[in-house]
Design a protein around this motif. Structure first.
Motif, PDB file in Angstrom:
ATOM      1  N   GLU A  38       1.615 -10.891  -2.617  1.00  0.00           N
ATOM      2  CA  GLU A  38       2.170 -11.616  -3.758  1.00  0.00           C
ATOM      3  C   GLU A  38       1.215 -11.619  -4.950  1.00  0.00           C
ATOM      4  OE1 GLU A  38       5.156 -12.110  -3.719  1.00  0.00           O
ATOM      5  OE2 GLU A  38       5.453 -11.890  -1.565  1.00  0.00           O
TER       6      GLU A  38
ATOM      7  N   MET B 111       4.228  -5.584 -11.217  1.00  0.00           N
ATOM      8  CA  MET B 111       5.488  -6.265 -10.889  1.00  0.00           C
ATOM      9  C   MET B 111       6.515  -5.249 -10.388  1.00  0.00           C
ATOM     10  SD  MET B 111       5.400  -9.535 -11.081  1.00  0.00           S
ATOM     11  CE  MET B 111       7.129  -9.973 -11.219  1.00  0.00           C
TER      12      MET B 111
ATOM     13  N   LEU C 119       9.220 -10.947  -7.800  1.00  0.00           N
ATOM     14  CA  LEU C 119       9.308 -10.006  -6.702  1.00  0.00           C
ATOM     15  C   LEU C 119       9.112 -10.749  -5.400  1.00  0.00           C
ATOM     16  CD1 LEU C 119       7.474  -6.790  -7.896  1.00  0.00           C
ATOM     17  CD2 LEU C 119       9.896  -7.292  -7.813  1.00  0.00           C
TER      18      LEU C 119
ATOM     19  N   PHE D  53       1.223  -0.270  -6.933  1.00  0.00           N
ATOM     20  CA  PHE D  53       1.228  -1.609  -6.342  1.00  0.00           C
ATOM     21  C   PHE D  53       0.582  -1.603  -4.965  1.00  0.00           C
ATOM     22  CE2 PHE D  53       3.308  -4.335  -3.195  1.00  0.00           C
ATOM     23  CZ  PHE D  53       2.930  -5.586  -3.664  1.00  0.00           C
TER      24      PHE D  53
ATOM     25  N   HIS E 128       1.265  -8.599  -7.188  1.00  0.00           N
ATOM     26  CA  HIS E 128       2.340  -8.494  -8.174  1.00  0.00           C
ATOM     27  C   HIS E 128       1.898  -8.987  -9.550  1.00  0.00           C
ATOM     28  CE1 HIS E 128       5.433  -6.858  -5.748  1.00  0.00           C
ATOM     29  NE2 HIS E 128       5.497  -7.865  -4.913  1.00  0.00           N
TER      30      HIS E 128
ATOM     31  N   HIS F 281       7.124  -2.283  -6.675  1.00  0.00           N
ATOM     32  CA  HIS F 281       6.638  -1.818  -5.372  1.00  0.00           C
ATOM     33  C   HIS F 281       6.315  -0.330  -5.453  1.00  0.00           C
ATOM     34  CE1 HIS F 281       8.595  -5.590  -3.839  1.00  0.00           C
ATOM     35  NE2 HIS F 281       7.483  -5.592  -3.148  1.00  0.00           N
TER      36      HIS F 281
END
Length: 313
Positions: free
Chosen positions: A271, A278, A29, A284, A274, A280
């Protein structure tokens, strides 16, 4: 200003978490660079539009406003009081009415069965977003035309959210040193050195600084989140600030060193999150918020930052 394009080495997911490529075992991602406009277009959509029943009567078309001869070919015009909006209308098989802001202004894409009256109602409902994005686009276009950085003694350079001054010392012994007290980057070069040598020396210093700062900040946020990353490397990509694979390999754009530490920390927190999610999804963003509560402010700042304000290397 344009950066050289760097193709991603591994398959990635798009900004909404959809796979881009065949392999999904090594998903990655990315955090898009200038997410609302590093690519030249800004896009929005209205909800899907239902097609009318086959036996329904067509709705009356709206009367087009008076269009002076100055209207460009292929353009339509709407008036909002004293304001005038020109736009291009395209018909397609899509189910929703879409809006795109680019160098050509506003482009509206609508299903073939939607009446002009409904399209203009949708434009009026979206007018605040449209005028805001048109204004932002004009501002960015203006900044593109501003003089680029001159690589010479006394020029300023963005570093860690502040402006530092380049000082060139003519000497046969090459070197570079940052004086934090005076905000000066002292570069030692031979008297006959050219502009490219200066740029290369500053670029090398910035990338070493990026490795140092990222290497210090990553463990802090990894510990807060309770995750372990496998490795990190610098990126020169033009399309994202950072990326993370499911294997725990993180890449961070060295150009983040132009920004203040909170923005660097936001990308790092993004980051690392994630490694928990994994995607959005709301989960997340809740993960990001748990270790970086100010993420929305940082995210907006990065979106509003224009690439044209960064020096060209």
């Amino acid at each position: 200003m344009k950066l050289l394009h760097q193709k991603p080495a591994k398959p990635r997911l798009g900004p909404h978490g959809r796979p881009q490529g065949k392999a999904q075992q090594q998903q990655a991602l990315q955090l898009d660079l200038f997410a609302d406009g590093f690519a030249s277009d800004v896009i929005a959509s209205m909800p899907p539009v239902e097609a009318p029943p086959a036996n329904s009567q067509p709705r009356p078309q709206a009367l087009a406003p008076d269009e002076p001869t100055a209207l460009a070919p292929g353009k339509r015009r709407l008036r909002f009081g004293e304001h005038v909006l020109d736009y291009t209308l395209l018909r397609s098989k899509r189910r929703s009415i879409g809006f795109l802001i680019s160098d050509d202004g506003l482009r509206v894409t609508a299903p073939k069965w939607v009446t002009l009256g409904d399209i203009e109602i949708a434009i009026r409902e979206k007018k605040r977003w449209i005028f805001t994005k048109l204004s932002e686009y004009r501002d960015r276009s203006t900044r593109r035309m501003q003089p680029q950085m001159q690589w010479r003694d006394g020029e300023t350079l963005p570093y860690m959210g502040r402006s530092i001054t380049l000082r060139i010392h003519a000497t046969q012994k090459a070197g570079i040193h940052f004086d934090d007290a005076s905000d000066q980057l002292i570069v030692c070069l031979p008297a006959d050195a050219g502009e490219q040598q200066l740029k290369d020396r500053v670029l090398g210093w910035l990338q070493l600084e990026a490795k140092r700062v990222f290497g210090e900040r990553l463990p802090i946020y990894a510990e807060k989140l309770g995750v372990t990353y496998q490795s990190f490397a610098l990126s020169s990509a033009t399309t994202q600030w950072g990326s993370c694979t499911s294997e725990g390999k993180i890449r961070l754009n060295w150009r983040l060193m132009h920004f203040a530490l909170p923005l660097i920390d936001y990308v790092i927190a993004h980051e690392l999150s994630h490694l928990r999610e994994m995607n959005h999804s709301p989960r997340f963003w809740a993960t990001v918020q748990s270790i970086f509560p100010e993420f929305e402010t940082a995210r907006k700042t990065l979106r509003d930052s224009a690439q044209e304000t960064l020096p060209v290397f």
